[in-house]
Design a protein around this motif. Structure first.
Motif, PDB file in Angstrom:
ATOM      1  N   ARG A  48      -0.822  -2.878  14.763  1.00 28.24           N
ATOM      2  CA  ARG A  48      -0.153  -1.319  14.615  1.00 28.24           C
ATOM      3  C   ARG A  48       0.312  -0.903  15.957  1.00 28.24           C
ATOM      4  O   ARG A  48       1.564  -0.462  16.065  1.00 28.24           O
ATOM      5  CB  ARG A  48      -1.352  -0.305  14.256  1.00 28.24           C
ATOM      6  CG  ARG A  48      -0.668   1.107  14.068  1.00 28.24           C
ATOM      7  CD  ARG A  48      -1.625   2.165  13.449  1.00 28.24           C
ATOM      8  NE  ARG A  48      -2.807   2.096  14.300  1.00 28.24           N
ATOM      9  CZ  ARG A  48      -4.142   1.712  13.710  1.00 28.24           C
ATOM     10  NH1 ARG A  48      -4.067   1.160  12.613  1.00 28.24           N
ATOM     11  NH2 ARG A  48      -5.080   1.634  14.451  1.00 28.24           N
ATOM     12  N   PHE A  71      -1.460  -3.475   5.437  1.00 28.91           N
ATOM     13  CA  PHE A  71      -1.674  -2.105   4.897  1.00 28.91           C
ATOM     14  C   PHE A  71      -2.707  -1.371   5.926  1.00 28.91           C
ATOM     15  O   PHE A  71      -2.189  -0.236   5.968  1.00 28.91           O
ATOM     16  CB  PHE A  71      -1.993  -2.366   3.420  1.00 28.91           C
ATOM     17  CG  PHE A  71      -1.063  -3.033   2.595  1.00 28.91           C
ATOM     18  CD1 PHE A  71       0.342  -2.330   2.594  1.00 28.91           C
ATOM     19  CD2 PHE A  71      -1.400  -3.811   1.647  1.00 28.91           C
ATOM     20  CE1 PHE A  71       1.208  -3.236   1.982  1.00 28.91           C
ATOM     21  CE2 PHE A  71      -0.553  -4.360   0.722  1.00 28.91           C
ATOM     22  CZ  PHE A  71       0.865  -3.846   0.779  1.00 28.91           C
ATOM     23  N   GLU A  72      -3.432  -2.022   6.274  1.00 32.93           N
ATOM     24  CA  GLU A  72      -4.496  -1.304   7.328  1.00 32.93           C
ATOM     25  C   GLU A  72      -3.684  -0.949   8.603  1.00 32.93           C
ATOM     26  O   GLU A  72      -4.271   0.050   8.704  1.00 32.93           O
ATOM     27  CB  GLU A  72      -5.729  -2.491   7.650  1.00 32.93           C
ATOM     28  CG  GLU A  72      -6.781  -1.689   8.096  1.00 32.93           C
ATOM     29  CD  GLU A  72      -7.797  -2.481   8.689  1.00 32.93           C
ATOM     30  OE1 GLU A  72      -8.031  -3.981   8.235  1.00 32.93           O
ATOM     31  OE2 GLU A  72      -8.776  -2.555   9.545  1.00 32.93           O
ATOM     32  N   GLY A  75      -1.721   2.282   7.693  1.00 30.72           N
ATOM     33  CA  GLY A  75      -2.164   3.522   7.439  1.00 30.72           C
ATOM     34  C   GLY A  75      -1.954   4.064   5.946  1.00 30.72           C
ATOM     35  O   GLY A  75      -1.518   3.208   5.128  1.00 30.72           O
ATOM     36  N   ARG A  76      -2.340   5.066   5.730  1.00 30.00           N
ATOM     37  CA  ARG A  76      -2.056   5.577   4.233  1.00 30.00           C
ATOM     38  C   ARG A  76      -0.890   5.826   3.563  1.00 30.00           C
ATOM     39  O   ARG A  76      -0.477   5.728   2.296  1.00 30.00           O
ATOM     40  CB  ARG A  76      -3.028   6.792   3.874  1.00 30.00           C
ATOM     41  CG  ARG A  76      -4.571   6.425   4.172  1.00 30.00           C
ATOM     42  CD  ARG A  76      -5.198   7.648   3.907  1.00 30.00           C
ATOM     43  NE  ARG A  76      -6.728   7.221   3.625  1.00 30.00           N
ATOM     44  CZ  ARG A  76      -7.637   7.900   3.057  1.00 30.00           C
ATOM     45  NH1 ARG A  76      -7.504   9.026   2.765  1.00 30.00           N
ATOM     46  NH2 ARG A  76      -8.842   7.405   3.306  1.00 30.00           N
ATOM     47  N   LYS A  77       0.069   6.095   4.763  1.00 34.57           N
ATOM     48  CA  LYS A  77       1.730   6.559   4.040  1.00 34.57           C
ATOM     49  C   LYS A  77       2.513   6.143   5.277  1.00 34.57           C
ATOM     50  O   LYS A  77       1.938   5.904   6.425  1.00 34.57           O
ATOM     51  CB  LYS A  77       1.579   7.731   3.667  1.00 34.57           C
ATOM     52  CG  LYS A  77       0.956   8.792   4.710  1.00 34.57           C
ATOM     53  CD  LYS A  77       1.325  10.244   4.195  1.00 34.57           C
ATOM     54  CE  LYS A  77       1.210  11.241   5.207  1.00 34.57           C
ATOM     55  NZ  LYS A  77       1.130  12.783   4.968  1.00 34.57           N
ATOM     56  N   ARG A  79       4.784   6.393   8.146  1.00 36.19           N
ATOM     57  CA  ARG A  79       4.852   7.279   9.270  1.00 36.19           C
ATOM     58  C   ARG A  79       6.157   6.845  10.403  1.00 36.19           C
ATOM     59  O   ARG A  79       6.342   5.868  10.229  1.00 36.19           O
ATOM     60  CB  ARG A  79       3.520   7.293  10.186  1.00 36.19           C
ATOM     61  CG  ARG A  79       2.229   7.653   9.407  1.00 36.19           C
ATOM     62  CD  ARG A  79       1.097   7.705  10.562  1.00 36.19           C
ATOM     63  NE  ARG A  79       0.620   6.349  10.638  1.00 36.19           N
ATOM     64  CZ  ARG A  79       0.290   5.859  11.958  1.00 36.19           C
ATOM     65  NH1 ARG A  79       0.221   6.461  12.700  1.00 36.19           N
ATOM     66  NH2 ARG A  79      -0.195   4.583  11.823  1.00 36.19           N
ATOM     67  N   ALA A 153       0.894  -1.252  -4.293  1.00 32.61           N
ATOM     68  CA  ALA A 153       0.277  -1.374  -2.912  1.00 32.61           C
ATOM     69  C   ALA A 153       1.373  -0.789  -2.092  1.00 32.61           C
ATOM     70  O   ALA A 153       1.113  -0.310  -1.020  1.00 32.61           O
ATOM     71  CB  ALA A 153      -0.370  -2.689  -2.370  1.00 32.61           C
ATOM     72  N   ARG A 156       3.376   3.640  -1.458  1.00 34.91           N
ATOM     73  CA  ARG A 156       2.971   4.886  -0.853  1.00 34.91           C
ATOM     74  C   ARG A 156       3.798   4.798   0.391  1.00 34.91           C
ATOM     75  O   ARG A 156       3.818   5.858   1.157  1.00 34.91           O
ATOM     76  CB  ARG A 156       1.306   4.689  -0.413  1.00 34.91           C
ATOM     77  CG  ARG A 156       1.052   3.572   0.106  1.00 34.91           C
ATOM     78  CD  ARG A 156      -0.450   3.718  -0.003  1.00 34.91           C
ATOM     79  NE  ARG A 156      -0.940   2.111   0.184  1.00 34.91           N
ATOM     80  CZ  ARG A 156      -2.222   1.905   0.809  1.00 34.91           C
ATOM     81  NH1 ARG A 156      -2.952   2.800   1.338  1.00 34.91           N
ATOM     82  NH2 ARG A 156      -2.551   0.463   1.028  1.00 34.91           N
ATOM     83  N   TYR A 157       4.546   3.863   0.731  1.00 35.98           N
ATOM     84  CA  TYR A 157       5.223   3.739   2.101  1.00 35.98           C
ATOM     85  C   TYR A 157       6.681   3.976   1.603  1.00 35.98           C
ATOM     86  O   TYR A 157       7.574   3.776   2.772  1.00 35.98           O
ATOM     87  CB  TYR A 157       4.916   2.349   2.524  1.00 35.98           C
ATOM     88  CG  TYR A 157       3.442   1.906   3.042  1.00 35.98           C
ATOM     89  CD1 TYR A 157       2.844   2.686   3.923  1.00 35.98           C
ATOM     90  CD2 TYR A 157       2.929   1.115   2.300  1.00 35.98           C
ATOM     91  CE1 TYR A 157       1.738   2.496   4.377  1.00 35.98           C
ATOM     92  CE2 TYR A 157       1.561   0.706   2.397  1.00 35.98           C
ATOM     93  CZ  TYR A 157       0.906   1.551   3.468  1.00 35.98           C
ATOM     94  OH  TYR A 157      -0.426   1.267   3.755  1.00 35.98           O
TER      95      TYR A 157
END
Lengths: 287, 359
Positions: A48, A71-72, A75-77, A79, A153, A156-157
């Protein structure tokens, strides 16, 4: 804004993570630096941080297979401090390994069923409706379900473009089967708001096939380098075909650990290739 | 260039065995000049149906004999597991049909010898064996350099086949000694043995130590190969090592004039002084820039050019009535070497290739 302006970073390039996350082929003397990079990127935090630095450098997009570590790190979406994800689907790496044990059909079935009933339900009524053709072993349906699962998966991005893996694009071309490409387009349209692009290792054949099938693509990734390696059928033919393409093309470096040089850039410019995919050591070396 | 009348008579080829390699050959037949799939054959009809749904417009058979009767293909690609090769191979030759048989020739030396005898009985029929590294010009060029004396007196070599595939107990015929004939050596290492055979010929003696890290078959092995001319080599073959997502084959040769390194993608020569053909220091040749190259590749990062070239060679051999570049004679030599290596492995001693009996 054009797609190339929206996705392209410095020199029009997009980032790639295939080599740094352990895929692809590197020749023996590249293994040691690559191994250091791969060890470093075992940590999602390190990945990251590096992605944030590349985004700050101006890189806007990242071509990637669906990997838990990625994916980790993301993050969740989506940015703004991280590059946009450009999924490359389906991920054939694990699939081919399972195929050694269970055969192609067996490996495919295992992958679908292993994803669990909840995931299948998550695909919606449309997905469950596909189980009939799946049982009858219809490959395009099978492929569409694979891609559906992977895109679930990525969704969400909000990826702007999804690329079909070159082995799948080239299989469709070799078998003269546009249904494979159509199945991919349908999955992308149903699952995301993204455009559909193609990666190929056979640029000349790919552009001819698309023209004969009457299928459009939003973008393409294909081998380009001044030495002409993997530029089939020839450098001149690829340049001519590229100049006639209405969609942006990015250069695939095919496991090269060094960045494009001036001659490479010159050829890309001549052909109207907007940039390169960069998974070379130089782009990630500060990791 | 073929005439329209000639192409009308081309009935195409059957593909028997529709796993990964069968699918690859079916796809290649869509792009090699004059290639066409005339029939899909697999004991499991469902498997064949799936391959047809990929876009291969061809009738499906569960029995090769019926396929040969009804379709009369110009040739058959046998891509079944190796324990089924012999039956399909002999059936084709009995019916006068040219054969491309995937490597290794068979799971046992007895089957391989029977197949070689069958092929010897039909010298008019083209018979190819799928050792694709033999179609990589870098290995041929390396062999030429050794034979031409570029490296001076050849002393020794180190060679390896490495793949990241097996990190736990595995299922399937590939991991059954009875069905595959062994583990990583016969399934993956046989490609390396073919490259070594091109460069050094057959060894006189072998000594092998192996370990089934996760399976009953060997997952990793180390071997010493000794040659009648005094050359010796260390060989490592493993599918249980990280960092080799795609299989790599590498050979490094030490000679009195320098060092030669050759692998799937690159050939390098280092000479301690200038020779007639090469400068002192390093020279290198990349596979991606060395002819012959494929007009179409399904997998440029792992021998995609070679898969295309071996299928193109077989199709052309059938149409021209010649023998393909890699045939049963070369494959049988590899099978004899495999036999000796497995014997050394099981008996824990060096084995002379001349000993030659069944395990």
């Amino acid at each position: 804004m054009t797609l190339s302006a929206r996705l392209g970073g410095p020199a029009g390039d997009i980032l790639g993570l295939q080599l740094p996350l352990g895929g692809g082929a590197a020749v023996a003397d590249q293994l040691e630096p690559l191994r250091r990079l791969q060890t470093r990127f075992q940590s999602a935090d390190a990945l990251r941080e590096t992605l944030e630095r590349r985004r700050a450098d101006g890189y806007q997009a990242l071509l990637a297979l669906g990997e838990a570590r990625l994916f980790e790190a993301m993050g969740r979406k989506a940015r703004p401090e991280l590059p946009m994800l450009l999924p490359l689907v389906p991920s054939l790496r694990g699939f081919m390994r399972e195929a050694v044990e269970h055969g192609m059909v067996g490996a495919g079935m295992r992958r679908v069923w292993r994803s669990g009933v909840l995931s299948l339900v998550g695909l919606g009524v449309r997905g469950l409706g596909q189980l009939g053709p799946l049982r009858r072993s219809d490959f395009p349906t099978f492929l569409r379900m694979f891609i559906d699962l992977e895109l679930a998966a990525f969704a969400r991005y909000d990826p702007p473009v999804v690329f079909l893996h070159p082995q799948m694009t080239d299989l469709a071309i070799a078998l003269n089967n546009p249904r494979i490409i159509e199945a991919f387009h349908q999955a992308v349209a149903d699952r995301t708001g993204a455009q559909a692009g193609l990666a190929t290792e056979n640029f000349g054949a790919a552009t001819s096939a698309l023209a004969s099938w009457g299928i459009e693509t939003a973008a393409m990734i294909a081998p380009w380098e001044a030495a002409g390696s993997h530029m089939r059928p020839s450098v001149d033919a690829c340049v001519r075909a590229a100049r006639a393409c209405p969609f942006p093309i990015w250069a695939d470096r095919l496991g090269r650990m060094e960045p494009p040089d001036e001659e490479d850039r010159e050829l890309m410019k001549k052909a109207g290739v907007v940039g390169a995919t960069r998974d070379d050591y130089a782009i990630w070396a500060d990791a | 260039m073929s005439t329209a009348d000639e192409t009308k008579s081309w009935r195409g080829f059957a593909v028997a065995g529709l796993g990964k390699m069968g699918i690859m050959h079916a796809a290649m037949l869509g792009v090699v000049p004059g290639g066409r799939v005339a029939a899909l054959v697999d004991a499991k009809e469902k498997t064949a149906q799936q391959v047809r749904s990929m876009g291969v417009e061809a009738p499906i058979f569960t029995d090769l004999s019926v396929c040969l009767d009804e379709v009369q293909p110009e040739g058959v690609f046998i891509a079944s597991p190796q324990f089924a090769h012999r039956q399909l191979f002999e059936l084709c030759l009995e019916r006068g049909v040219p054969v491309f048989c995937e490597k290794p020739l068979a799971h046992t030396l007895a089957d391989a010898e029977a197949m070689a005898a069958a092929a010897a009985g039909r010298p008019d029929l083209p018979v190819a064996v799928g050792f694709m590294l033999a179609h990589n010009p870098l290995f041929e060029k390396a062999a030429g350099m050794l034979a031409g004396g570029d490296l001076g007196r050849v002393c020794s070599f180190k060679a390896s086949t490495r793949l990241s595939q097996v990190f736990a107990p595995m299922k399937g015929w590939t991991f059954s000694r009875e069905q595959a004939g062994g583990g990583v050596l016969i399934n993956s290492g046989c490609h390396l043995l073919m490259a070594l055979q091109m460069m050094f010929g057959p060894p006189a003696r072998v000594y092998v130590k192996a370990t089934g890290v996760h399976n009953e078959v060997e997952d990793s092995l180390g071997a010493i190969l000794e040659y009648a001319n005094g050359v010796w080599g260390l060989v490592e073959v493993t599918w249980s090592v990280p960092g080799h997502e795609l299989q790599t084959h590498d050979i490094e040769v030490t000679g009195s004039a320098g060092t030669l390194q050759v692998g799937n993608e690159i050939l390098r020569l280092w000479l301690n002084q200038r020779s007639r053909q090469h400068p002192a220091g390093w020279s290198q040749w990349l596979r991606s820039r060395t002819e012959p190259l494929a007009d179409f590749s399904l997998s440029p990062e792992y021998c995609g050019d070679e898969f295309y070239l071996e299928d193109k060679d077989f199709v052309e051999a059938v149409r021209k009535g010649r023998q393909p570049r890699v045939g049963v004679a070369e494959a049988l030599m590899i099978q004899r070497l495999l036999e000796a290596m497995y014997r050394s492995m099981s008996e824990g001693r060096p084995v002379e290739l001349a000993e030659g009996s069944e395990r």
